[in-house]
Design an enzyme around this catalytic site. Sequence first.
Site, mmCIF file in Angstrom:
data_model
loop_
_atom_site.group_PDB
_atom_site.id
_atom_site.type_symbol
_atom_site.label_atom_id
_atom_site.label_comp_id
_atom_site.label_asym_id
_atom_site.label_seq_id
_atom_site.Cartn_x
_atom_site.Cartn_y
_atom_site.Cartn_z
ATOM 1 N N CYS A 1 42.056 114.849 151.375
ATOM 2 C CA CYS A 1 41.826 115.196 152.783
ATOM 3 C C CYS A 1 40.333 115.083 153.056
ATOM 4 C CB CYS A 1 42.294 116.627 153.027
ATOM 5 S SG CYS A 1 42.152 117.183 154.746
ATOM 6 N N CYS B 1 37.607 121.760 155.012
ATOM 7 C CA CYS B 1 37.693 123.222 155.195
ATOM 8 C C CYS B 1 37.199 123.906 153.911
ATOM 9 C CB CYS B 1 39.120 123.654 155.517
ATOM 10 S SG CYS B 1 39.709 122.995 157.077
ATOM 11 N N CYS C 1 57.603 122.002 151.769
ATOM 12 C CA CYS C 1 56.258 121.800 152.311
ATOM 13 C C CYS C 1 55.765 120.457 151.777
ATOM 14 C CB CYS C 1 55.351 122.939 151.850
ATOM 15 S SG CYS C 1 53.630 122.700 152.321
ATOM 16 N N CYS D 1 47.541 125.279 148.992
ATOM 17 C CA CYS D 1 47.284 123.853 149.214
ATOM 18 C C CYS D 1 46.412 123.204 148.168
ATOM 19 C CB CYS D 1 46.530 123.672 150.521
ATOM 20 S SG CYS D 1 47.507 124.025 151.920
ATOM 21 N N CYS E 1 39.613 125.437 151.112
ATOM 22 C CA CYS E 1 40.803 124.663 150.759
ATOM 23 C C CYS E 1 40.562 123.732 149.570
ATOM 24 C CB CYS E 1 41.240 123.853 151.977
ATOM 25 S SG CYS E 1 42.707 122.855 151.681
ATOM 26 N N GLU F 1 51.300 116.724 145.935
ATOM 27 C CA GLU F 1 52.182 117.838 145.609
ATOM 28 C C GLU F 1 53.051 118.243 146.783
ATOM 29 O OE1 GLU F 1 48.809 120.362 144.459
ATOM 30 O OE2 GLU F 1 49.448 121.714 146.046
HETATM 31 N N1 SAH Z 1 45.447 120.061 157.499
HETATM 32 C C1 SAH Z 1 46.434 120.924 158.076
HETATM 33 C C2 SAH Z 1 47.589 121.259 157.166
HETATM 34 C C3 SAH Z 1 47.349 121.581 155.739
HETATM 35 S S1 SAH Z 1 46.762 123.160 155.278
HETATM 36 C C4 SAH Z 1 45.803 122.166 158.637
HETATM 37 O O1 SAH Z 1 44.600 122.331 158.500
HETATM 38 O O2 SAH Z 1 46.489 122.959 159.277
HETATM 39 C C5 SAH Z 1 47.966 124.369 155.691
HETATM 40 C C6 SAH Z 1 47.353 125.728 156.006
HETATM 41 O O3 SAH Z 1 46.862 126.383 154.829
HETATM 42 C C7 SAH Z 1 46.160 125.635 156.953
HETATM 43 O O4 SAH Z 1 46.224 126.677 157.885
HETATM 44 C C8 SAH Z 1 44.999 125.822 155.998
HETATM 45 O O5 SAH Z 1 43.846 126.206 156.670
HETATM 46 C C9 SAH Z 1 45.542 126.847 155.041
HETATM 47 N N2 SAH Z 1 44.862 126.944 153.741
HETATM 48 C C10 SAH Z 1 44.317 125.962 153.000
HETATM 49 N N3 SAH Z 1 43.799 126.450 151.861
HETATM 50 C C11 SAH Z 1 44.022 127.759 151.881
HETATM 51 C C12 SAH Z 1 43.714 128.834 150.974
HETATM 52 N N4 SAH Z 1 43.065 128.608 149.840
HETATM 53 N N5 SAH Z 1 44.100 130.079 151.327
HETATM 54 C C13 SAH Z 1 44.773 130.299 152.480
HETATM 55 N N6 SAH Z 1 45.087 129.356 153.361
HETATM 56 C C14 SAH Z 1 44.716 128.094 153.078
#
Ligand code: SAH
Length: 354
Positions: free
Chosen positions: A115, A119, A108, A336, A122, A95
């Site tokens: 991935c 996290c 974006c 994301c 996420c 996406e």
């Molecule tokens: N892998 C990279 C980039 C992708 S995520 C990274 O970790 O930075 C982009 C941002 O969105 C990151 O800061 C991630 O931690 C955050 N993110 C992911 N899922 C999220 C969610 N459900 N709510 C808020 N932020 C989120």
Amino acid sequence: MQDEKKDIKSFTIAELTEEFLALGEKKFRATQVFEWLHRRGVTDFMQMTNLSAQLRETLESQYRIVTLREVKRLASAQDETVKFLFALPDDKVIESVFMKYRHGNSVCISSQAGCRMGCRFCASTLGGLERNLSASEMLEQIYRIQELTGERVSNVVVMGTGEPMDNYENLVRFLRLISAPEGQNMSIRNITVSTCGIVENMRRFANEGLPVTLALSLHAPNDEARKRLMPVANRYALSEVLAACDYYFEQTGRRISYEYSLVAGENDTEAEADALGRLLKGKNCHVNLIPVNPIKERDYKQSSFKNVLNFRKRLEKYNINVTIRRELGADIGAACGQLRKSHLDSVALHTEET
Ligand code: SAH
């Protein structure tokens, strides 16, 4: 077989020149083809009308032009954010999000299909990593969106699905291609790359001569809390990650953007705001507070708006530059990986039913 043909859109102009010389072609043909691919976004060799029919056929037989297919489009009713679900040539889906800001249009992009960073909050990581995206697949997200919206894109954030520092070579290649004067000529300064903090590659990246804005997903002010939210914190201590950020700033002169997703009861207390303030005090940086976007697979909740404001106020006491990320496209699940995840879920459900 499609895979035996070379991915022509991932070649730099220097590499393309080598290819053309090896084919017995003149050097300037490489520039012509590069312009067709990267400035005009053509999807077929037959559209390259300033090449001879014979050369077009030779190219056709040896190279493929990677293009993405639009699977689904969700337009926000609240703002002008549009989310696209694209199919890659092997039918895996990714996406990308188109956003309009006063300073220009931004996209974006995803850097991987899935991935493996894990996290906890996420959606992109729930199904694990499928594969890395090629440079051409990263570029194509921007080229297709320009074509589909008729709008010019001036800014890119590599903040979609995937960990860009886990797909390092292709990321660097992508950045060189998107900024090439013969192509989109995008300013490297208009690009942001977000990482969960893969220290070796952040340090390596500092010396690539590609001074993008580096965003670090911090999300906690100490190792214990960070480990609870981000498994990658077991691999690198916070002190090492912050030292790599300082190094990036020293080498590039670009201030770091620290991302902090606020999760109720996990990382949003006043004590945590103070700890974060002490950690970042005196650094030339910026903090982005993002109320976490809840996903259905986890029971994390957003901090209350009052807590978010209070968190910002406390950080500002340490003279830190703080913004609260404006939520664009909240109604279309712009967080994301949410669209991709719901698409994969519905395909799985459909397969189970049939
Ligand atoms: N892998 C990279 C980039 C992708 S995520 C990274 O970790 O930075 C982009 C941002 O969105 C990151 O800061 C991630 O931690 C955050 N993110 C992911 N899922 C999220 C969610 N459900 N709510 C808020 N932020 C989120």
